[in-house]
Design a protein around this motif. Structure first.
Motif, PDB file in Angstrom:
ATOM      1  N   LEU A  83      13.522   1.235  -5.821  1.00  0.00           N
ATOM      2  CA  LEU A  83      14.015   1.305  -4.454  1.00  0.00           C
ATOM      3  C   LEU A  83      12.987   2.090  -3.641  1.00  0.00           C
ATOM      4  O   LEU A  83      12.620   3.207  -4.014  1.00  0.00           O
ATOM      5  CB  LEU A  83      15.362   2.039  -4.448  1.00  0.00           C
ATOM      6  CG  LEU A  83      16.092   2.147  -3.118  1.00  0.00           C
ATOM      7  CD1 LEU A  83      16.625   0.790  -2.690  1.00  0.00           C
ATOM      8  CD2 LEU A  83      17.242   3.145  -3.231  1.00  0.00           C
ATOM      9  N   CYS A  84      12.495   1.508  -2.568  1.00  0.00           N
ATOM     10  CA  CYS A  84      11.422   2.197  -1.854  1.00  0.00           C
ATOM     11  C   CYS A  84      11.330   1.735  -0.403  1.00  0.00           C
ATOM     12  O   CYS A  84      11.736   0.629  -0.057  1.00  0.00           O
ATOM     13  CB  CYS A  84      10.070   1.952  -2.546  1.00  0.00           C
ATOM     14  SG  CYS A  84       9.590   0.221  -2.643  1.00  0.00           S
ATOM     15  N   ARG A  85      10.793   2.598   0.432  1.00  0.00           N
ATOM     16  CA  ARG A  85      10.388   2.187   1.772  1.00  0.00           C
ATOM     17  C   ARG A  85       9.249   3.094   2.227  1.00  0.00           C
ATOM     18  O   ARG A  85       9.044   4.185   1.690  1.00  0.00           O
ATOM     19  CB  ARG A  85      11.546   2.199   2.763  1.00  0.00           C
ATOM     20  CG  ARG A  85      12.099   3.551   3.103  1.00  0.00           C
ATOM     21  CD  ARG A  85      13.290   3.392   4.058  1.00  0.00           C
ATOM     22  NE  ARG A  85      14.052   4.629   4.129  1.00  0.00           N
ATOM     23  CZ  ARG A  85      13.906   5.550   5.083  1.00  0.00           C
ATOM     24  NH1 ARG A  85      13.023   5.364   6.036  1.00  0.00           N
ATOM     25  NH2 ARG A  85      14.617   6.651   5.067  1.00  0.00           N
ATOM     26  N   GLU A  86       8.486   2.620   3.191  1.00  0.00           N
ATOM     27  CA  GLU A  86       7.331   3.357   3.717  1.00  0.00           C
ATOM     28  C   GLU A  86       6.429   3.873   2.592  1.00  0.00           C
ATOM     29  O   GLU A  86       6.108   5.049   2.524  1.00  0.00           O
ATOM     30  CB  GLU A  86       7.787   4.493   4.622  1.00  0.00           C
ATOM     31  CG  GLU A  86       8.521   3.978   5.861  1.00  0.00           C
ATOM     32  CD  GLU A  86       9.073   5.103   6.729  1.00  0.00           C
ATOM     33  OE1 GLU A  86       8.288   5.633   7.524  1.00  0.00           O
ATOM     34  OE2 GLU A  86      10.264   5.439   6.602  1.00  0.00           O
ATOM     35  N   VAL A  87       6.052   2.963   1.717  1.00  0.00           N
ATOM     36  CA  VAL A  87       5.208   3.315   0.569  1.00  0.00           C
ATOM     37  C   VAL A  87       3.759   3.406   1.035  1.00  0.00           C
ATOM     38  O   VAL A  87       3.219   2.442   1.581  1.00  0.00           O
ATOM     39  CB  VAL A  87       5.323   2.243  -0.540  1.00  0.00           C
ATOM     40  CG1 VAL A  87       4.457   2.603  -1.736  1.00  0.00           C
ATOM     41  CG2 VAL A  87       6.783   2.045  -0.963  1.00  0.00           C
ATOM     42  N   PRO A  88       3.099   4.559   0.847  1.00  0.00           N
ATOM     43  CA  PRO A  88       1.680   4.626   1.203  1.00  0.00           C
ATOM     44  C   PRO A  88       0.855   3.735   0.268  1.00  0.00           C
ATOM     45  O   PRO A  88       1.232   3.536  -0.893  1.00  0.00           O
ATOM     46  CB  PRO A  88       1.315   6.098   0.983  1.00  0.00           C
ATOM     47  CG  PRO A  88       2.569   6.810   0.649  1.00  0.00           C
ATOM     48  CD  PRO A  88       3.604   5.806   0.282  1.00  0.00           C
ATOM     49  N   VAL A  89      -0.263   3.230   0.788  1.00  0.00           N
ATOM     50  CA  VAL A  89      -1.137   2.341  -0.002  1.00  0.00           C
ATOM     51  C   VAL A  89      -1.428   2.938  -1.376  1.00  0.00           C
ATOM     52  O   VAL A  89      -1.355   2.243  -2.403  1.00  0.00           O
ATOM     53  CB  VAL A  89      -2.448   2.085   0.779  1.00  0.00           C
ATOM     54  CG1 VAL A  89      -3.500   1.455  -0.109  1.00  0.00           C
ATOM     55  CG2 VAL A  89      -2.186   1.193   1.994  1.00  0.00           C
ATOM     56  N   GLU A  90      -1.733   4.217  -1.406  1.00  0.00           N
ATOM     57  CA  GLU A  90      -2.154   4.831  -2.674  1.00  0.00           C
ATOM     58  C   GLU A  90      -1.009   4.996  -3.675  1.00  0.00           C
ATOM     59  O   GLU A  90      -1.235   5.268  -4.844  1.00  0.00           O
ATOM     60  CB  GLU A  90      -2.883   6.164  -2.421  1.00  0.00           C
ATOM     61  CG  GLU A  90      -2.083   7.239  -1.731  1.00  0.00           C
ATOM     62  CD  GLU A  90      -2.089   7.151  -0.192  1.00  0.00           C
ATOM     63  OE1 GLU A  90      -2.507   6.105   0.362  1.00  0.00           O
ATOM     64  OE2 GLU A  90      -1.640   8.125   0.453  1.00  0.00           O
ATOM     65  N   ARG A  91       0.244   4.792  -3.210  1.00  0.00           N
ATOM     66  CA  ARG A  91       1.372   4.891  -4.149  1.00  0.00           C
ATOM     67  C   ARG A  91       1.992   3.528  -4.467  1.00  0.00           C
ATOM     68  O   ARG A  91       3.003   3.450  -5.164  1.00  0.00           O
ATOM     69  CB  ARG A  91       2.438   5.843  -3.584  1.00  0.00           C
ATOM     70  CG  ARG A  91       1.942   7.286  -3.529  1.00  0.00           C
ATOM     71  CD  ARG A  91       3.075   8.281  -3.493  1.00  0.00           C
ATOM     72  NE  ARG A  91       3.984   8.085  -4.609  1.00  0.00           N
ATOM     73  CZ  ARG A  91       5.244   8.486  -4.614  1.00  0.00           C
ATOM     74  NH1 ARG A  91       5.746   9.087  -3.554  1.00  0.00           N
ATOM     75  NH2 ARG A  91       6.006   8.285  -5.669  1.00  0.00           N
ATOM     76  N   ALA A  92       1.380   2.469  -3.985  1.00  0.00           N
ATOM     77  CA  ALA A  92       1.958   1.128  -4.179  1.00  0.00           C
ATOM     78  C   ALA A  92       2.155   0.811  -5.656  1.00  0.00           C
ATOM     79  O   ALA A  92       3.179   0.238  -6.047  1.00  0.00           O
ATOM     80  CB  ALA A  92       1.069   0.078  -3.517  1.00  0.00           C
ATOM     81  N   LYS A  93       1.197   1.216  -6.476  1.00  0.00           N
ATOM     82  CA  LYS A  93       1.298   0.867  -7.903  1.00  0.00           C
ATOM     83  C   LYS A  93       2.543   1.490  -8.554  1.00  0.00           C
ATOM     84  O   LYS A  93       3.068   0.967  -9.529  1.00  0.00           O
ATOM     85  CB  LYS A  93       0.025   1.244  -8.661  1.00  0.00           C
ATOM     86  CG  LYS A  93      -0.286   2.717  -8.705  1.00  0.00           C
ATOM     87  CD  LYS A  93      -1.544   2.954  -9.544  1.00  0.00           C
ATOM     88  CE  LYS A  93      -1.865   4.424  -9.763  1.00  0.00           C
ATOM     89  NZ  LYS A  93      -1.675   5.328  -8.606  1.00  0.00           N
TER      90      LYS A  93
END
Ligand code: MG
Length: 247
Positions: free
Chosen positions: A111-121
């Motif tokens: 469950l996620c929102r507003e995920v920074p690029v560096e935390r996408a993985k």
């Protein structure tokens, strides 16, 4: 019917059933079957499928479109999803041109929102093959994509989710009746996978099992009733579906 983990080498794969869903701690049951004896369903039941348009330059160019400044997103309803081996139903009374679009699908695991690029993985569960089936005539006619992309069976996904994979440079091949029609690499994505996760999750909350389709390479074209279409991605497997008439 349950989720399972596919293990073993080519030709000798077996499926170990798990209890519950695969997004948290996986609990194996004692059930184990040869893959050849298992009917694979779509490997997830997404609350939504978010798709990206024109994310390979050569595909944008083949329809005379510019590459958009920002990712172009649209949605396919969850009712479009089918699994490996299930039939694509051609809505013959409503469309005269139904195309395949082979794509890499990203499966969200948290469950996620507003995920920074560096935390996408951290929020990606794995990857599977997808076919973003499209009624091209209706896409051209309508101002937006909902009808063209939204028919039941228009989102084959599978055959399974590969959870341990670097998806940044994988070969993708689409064949129709064994003939190669699309051949691309995920390294050609204009907006890469972390950028897409960040972009989509800045708009909407993503739920485990949600799917992001990353766009199709050049070479899209029409399907006919009776065709067998396959989307194969290096390191994942091959998703095959037959086309039948809906009407
Ligand atoms: Mg597409």
């Amino acid at each position: 019917m349950s989720f399972g983990v596919v293990e073993g080498g080519p030709g000798e794969e077996f499926v170990s059933a798990i209890s519950g869903h695969p997004f948290s701690q996986v609990q194996f049951t004692s059930e184990r079957y040869p893959l050849s004896q298992v009917k694979l369903l779509a490997p997830m039941l997404p609350s939504k499928v978010v798709a990206i348009g024109r994310n390979y330059a050569e595909h944008a160019a083949e329809f005379g479109n510019e590459v958009p400044d920002e990712p172009l997103i649209f949605m396919k309803p969850s009712t479009t999803v089918i699994g490996h081996g299930e039939n694509i139903a051609y809505p013959t009374s409503l469309s005269d041109r139904v195309d395949y679009e082979g794509e890499l699908a990203v499966v969200i695991g948290r469950l996620c929102r507003e995920v920074p690029v560096e935390r996408a993985k951290d929020v990606i569960f794995g990857y599977t093959c997808a076919n973003d089936v499209t009624a091209r005539d209706l896409q051209k006619k309508d101002v937006q994509f909902t009808r063209a992309k939204g028919f039941d069976t228009f989102c084959p996904l599978g055959p399974w989710i590969q959870t341990d994979l670097d998806a940044s440079d994988l070969a993708l091949t689409t064949t129709v009746n064994g003939e190669v029609r699309q051949s691309g690499r995920t390294s050609q994505l204009i907006n890469d996978i972390p950028a897409l996760v960040a972009y989509v999750s800045a708009v909407m909350t993503l739920i485990p099992g949600d799917v992001i389709l990353t766009g199709t390479p050049a070479g899209v074209g029409p399907l006919q009733i009776g065709d067998e279409v396959s989307v194969g991605i290096e390191g994942i497997g091959t998703l095959t579906n037959k086309v039948v008439s809906r009407d």
